[in-house]
Design a protein around this motif. Structure first.
Motif, PDB file in Angstrom:
ATOM      1  N   ASP A 145      -2.176  -1.995  -3.686  1.00  0.00           N
ATOM      2  CA  ASP A 145      -3.392  -1.078  -3.195  1.00  0.00           C
ATOM      3  C   ASP A 145      -2.732   0.509  -3.030  1.00  0.00           C
ATOM      4  O   ASP A 145      -1.765   1.143  -2.611  1.00  0.00           O
ATOM      5  N   GLY A 146      -3.253   1.274  -4.097  1.00  0.00           N
ATOM      6  CA  GLY A 146      -3.143   2.699  -4.182  1.00  0.00           C
ATOM      7  C   GLY A 146      -2.102   2.763  -5.188  1.00  0.00           C
ATOM      8  O   GLY A 146      -1.504   3.799  -5.280  1.00  0.00           O
ATOM      9  N   PHE A 147      -1.606   1.927  -5.914  1.00  0.00           N
ATOM     10  CA  PHE A 147      -0.799   1.982  -7.084  1.00  0.00           C
ATOM     11  C   PHE A 147      -0.886   1.218  -7.961  1.00  0.00           C
ATOM     12  O   PHE A 147      -1.057   0.056  -7.543  1.00  0.00           O
TER      13      PHE A 147
ATOM     14  N   ALA B 180       0.924  -1.171  -0.010  1.00  0.00           N
ATOM     15  CA  ALA B 180      -0.033  -0.037  -0.021  1.00  0.00           C
ATOM     16  C   ALA B 180       0.816   1.322   0.201  1.00  0.00           C
ATOM     17  O   ALA B 180       1.651   1.496   0.854  1.00  0.00           O
ATOM     18  N   THR B 181       0.828   1.993  -1.266  1.00  0.00           N
ATOM     19  CA  THR B 181       1.892   2.975  -1.190  1.00  0.00           C
ATOM     20  C   THR B 181       1.534   4.072  -0.050  1.00  0.00           C
ATOM     21  O   THR B 181       2.550   4.900   0.288  1.00  0.00           O
ATOM     22  N   GLY B 182       0.273   4.389   0.215  1.00  0.00           N
ATOM     23  CA  GLY B 182      -0.005   5.396   1.050  1.00  0.00           C
ATOM     24  C   GLY B 182       0.469   4.996   2.513  1.00  0.00           C
ATOM     25  O   GLY B 182       1.172   5.861   3.169  1.00  0.00           O
TER      26      GLY B 182
ATOM     27  N   GLY C  61      -3.211  16.476  -0.529  1.00  0.00           N
ATOM     28  CA  GLY C  61      -4.154  15.733  -1.073  1.00  0.00           C
ATOM     29  C   GLY C  61      -3.745  15.435  -2.643  1.00  0.00           C
ATOM     30  O   GLY C  61      -4.309  14.979  -3.309  1.00  0.00           O
ATOM     31  N   GLU C  62      -2.264  15.715  -2.727  1.00  0.00           N
ATOM     32  CA  GLU C  62      -1.938  15.566  -4.394  1.00  0.00           C
ATOM     33  C   GLU C  62      -1.040  14.329  -4.254  1.00  0.00           C
ATOM     34  O   GLU C  62      -0.571  13.928  -3.416  1.00  0.00           O
ATOM     35  N   LEU C  63      -0.901  13.880  -5.574  1.00  0.00           N
ATOM     36  CA  LEU C  63       0.222  12.480  -5.899  1.00  0.00           C
ATOM     37  C   LEU C  63       1.576  13.008  -5.485  1.00  0.00           C
ATOM     38  O   LEU C  63       2.091  14.177  -5.980  1.00  0.00           O
TER      39      LEU C  63
ATOM     40  N   PHE D   8       4.344   5.577   2.521  1.00  0.00           N
ATOM     41  CA  PHE D   8       4.763   6.901   2.679  1.00  0.00           C
ATOM     42  C   PHE D   8       4.502   7.371   3.982  1.00  0.00           C
ATOM     43  O   PHE D   8       5.174   8.070   4.779  1.00  0.00           O
ATOM     44  N   ARG D   9       3.211   7.027   4.683  1.00  0.00           N
ATOM     45  CA  ARG D   9       3.097   7.360   6.079  1.00  0.00           C
ATOM     46  C   ARG D   9       4.092   6.530   6.953  1.00  0.00           C
ATOM     47  O   ARG D   9       4.571   7.303   7.908  1.00  0.00           O
ATOM     48  N   GLY D  10       4.437   5.468   6.813  1.00  0.00           N
ATOM     49  CA  GLY D  10       5.462   4.600   7.650  1.00  0.00           C
ATOM     50  C   GLY D  10       6.936   5.453   7.442  1.00  0.00           C
ATOM     51  O   GLY D  10       7.495   5.571   8.649  1.00  0.00           O
TER      52      GLY D  10
HETATM   53  P1  AMP Z   1      -3.800   6.458   0.358  1.00  0.00           P
HETATM   54  O1  AMP Z   1      -3.439   6.012   1.749  1.00  0.00           O
HETATM   55  O2  AMP Z   1      -3.796   5.395  -0.906  1.00  0.00           O
HETATM   56  O3  AMP Z   1      -5.187   7.125   0.235  1.00  0.00           O
HETATM   57  O4  AMP Z   1      -2.762   7.429  -0.314  1.00  0.00           O
HETATM   58  C1  AMP Z   1      -2.522   8.945   0.833  1.00  0.00           C
HETATM   59  C2  AMP Z   1      -1.777   9.672  -0.100  1.00  0.00           C
HETATM   60  O5  AMP Z   1      -0.600   9.378  -0.449  1.00  0.00           O
HETATM   61  C3  AMP Z   1      -2.390  10.233  -1.353  1.00  0.00           C
HETATM   62  O6  AMP Z   1      -3.232  11.187  -1.298  1.00  0.00           O
HETATM   63  C4  AMP Z   1      -1.096  10.563  -2.106  1.00  0.00           C
HETATM   64  O7  AMP Z   1      -0.518  12.035  -1.487  1.00  0.00           O
HETATM   65  C5  AMP Z   1       0.070   9.509  -1.727  1.00  0.00           C
HETATM   66  N1  AMP Z   1      -0.018   8.294  -2.304  1.00  0.00           N
HETATM   67  C6  AMP Z   1      -0.260   7.287  -2.334  1.00  0.00           C
HETATM   68  N2  AMP Z   1      -0.054   6.355  -3.287  1.00  0.00           N
HETATM   69  C7  AMP Z   1       0.630   7.077  -4.214  1.00  0.00           C
HETATM   70  C8  AMP Z   1       0.653   6.732  -5.610  1.00  0.00           C
HETATM   71  N3  AMP Z   1       0.686   5.627  -6.210  1.00  0.00           N
HETATM   72  N4  AMP Z   1       1.320   7.877  -6.481  1.00  0.00           N
HETATM   73  C9  AMP Z   1       1.312   9.183  -5.719  1.00  0.00           C
HETATM   74  N5  AMP Z   1       0.911   9.586  -4.514  1.00  0.00           N
HETATM   75  C10 AMP Z   1       0.468   8.527  -3.770  1.00  0.00           C
END
Ligand code: AMP
Length: 225
Positions: free
Chosen positions: A89-91, A35-37, A61-63, A40-42
């Motif tokens: 998940d999220g990618f 899960a990419t999100g 809220g941007e990518l 990133f949070r980790g």
């Molecule tokens: P999520 O937890 O999947 O809702 O992701 C939270 C935030 O992490 C998103 O609003 C983006 O800022 C960043 N993020 C997660 N996955 C991606 C991705 N595949 N590409 C770019 N940013 C991402």
């Protein structure tokens, strides 16, 4: 399927239930869950350039830029626990990421096998995202109204502390939905054209949606052997 390994992408708007369902299905099919999100949070507890960049974009809220995201995912999928296959998940979240994933897998004689698209109305997405609480320890999501924990503020599964994501505010949620519709939704067509899309109705209880997903994946895999 790509040899013995299976690669499944979970696609859907923020709040569609991707995280919840991806974790369940990964456990059931014994696949790694990326899960990419969460990655990133980790990373936020580390003092790195990736963490700083990710925080900046996530708060808006941007990518997060593709170069950073793609590199992070490619590193992650080369880890030993991903050898049997992965649930993404999220990618990918845009065309460039989808193409980078295809290319990386093709280079190893593999492919994205199926894409589970969890479909939920926009009205329902807004309702779900405001009121969401997540376990700090195991990431299990709860909802104030739809699926509250037994003890307020505590995770039923591991007893961890529940928190609200900084990007679950009304403004950021609206932005994330806008980004989804302008950048990510086009992937529905991308995968449909390649015969990989499995559309699943995402409204209903977590168990109902989970069973729908597992059933349709099993049918698909039985058909393709
Ligand atoms: P999520 O937890 O999947 O809702 O992701 C939270 C935030 O992490 C998103 O609003 C983006 O800022 C960043 N993020 C997660 N996955 C991606 C991705 N595949 N590409 C770019 N940013 C991402």
């Amino acid at each position: 399927m790509s040899g013995d390994s299976v690669y499944i992408v979970f696609l859907g708007a923020p709040g569609a239930g991707k995280g919840t369902q991806a974790a369940r299905v990964a456990e059931e099919l014994n696949l790694a869950h990326i899960a990419t999100g969460d990655l990133f949070r980790g990373a936020q507890s580390l003092d790195t350039e990736l963490a700083r960049q990710a925080k900046y974009y996530m708060e808006k809220g941007e990518l997060v830029p593709d170069e950073i995201t793609i590199q992070m995912v490619l590193e992650r999928i080369s880890a030993p626990d991903c050898e049997g296959g992965v649930i993404f998940d999220g990618f990918p979240r845009n065309l460039k990421q989808a193409e980078a994933l295809d290319e990386a897998l093709e280079g190893q004689g593999k492919t994205v096998d199926k894409v589970v698209y969890i479909k939920v109305s926009e009205e329902e997405l807004l309702k779900r995202l405001s009121g969401r609480w997540i376990c700090r320890n195991c990431q299990t999501p709860y909802h104030e109204v739809n699926s509250p924990p037994e003890v307020r503020g505590r995770c039923d599964r591991c007893g961890g502390e529940l928190y609200q994501r900084a990007d679950d505010t009304v403004e950021t949620v609206k932005k994330r939905l806008q980004v989804y519709f302008s950048e990510t939704a086009s992937l529905i067509e991308y995968y449909a054209l390649r015969g990989k899309l499995l559309e699943v109705e995402g409204e209903g209880s977590v168990d109902e949606v989970g069973s729908r997903i597992v059933e349709s994946l099993k049918e698909e895999f039985a058909r393709s052997g």
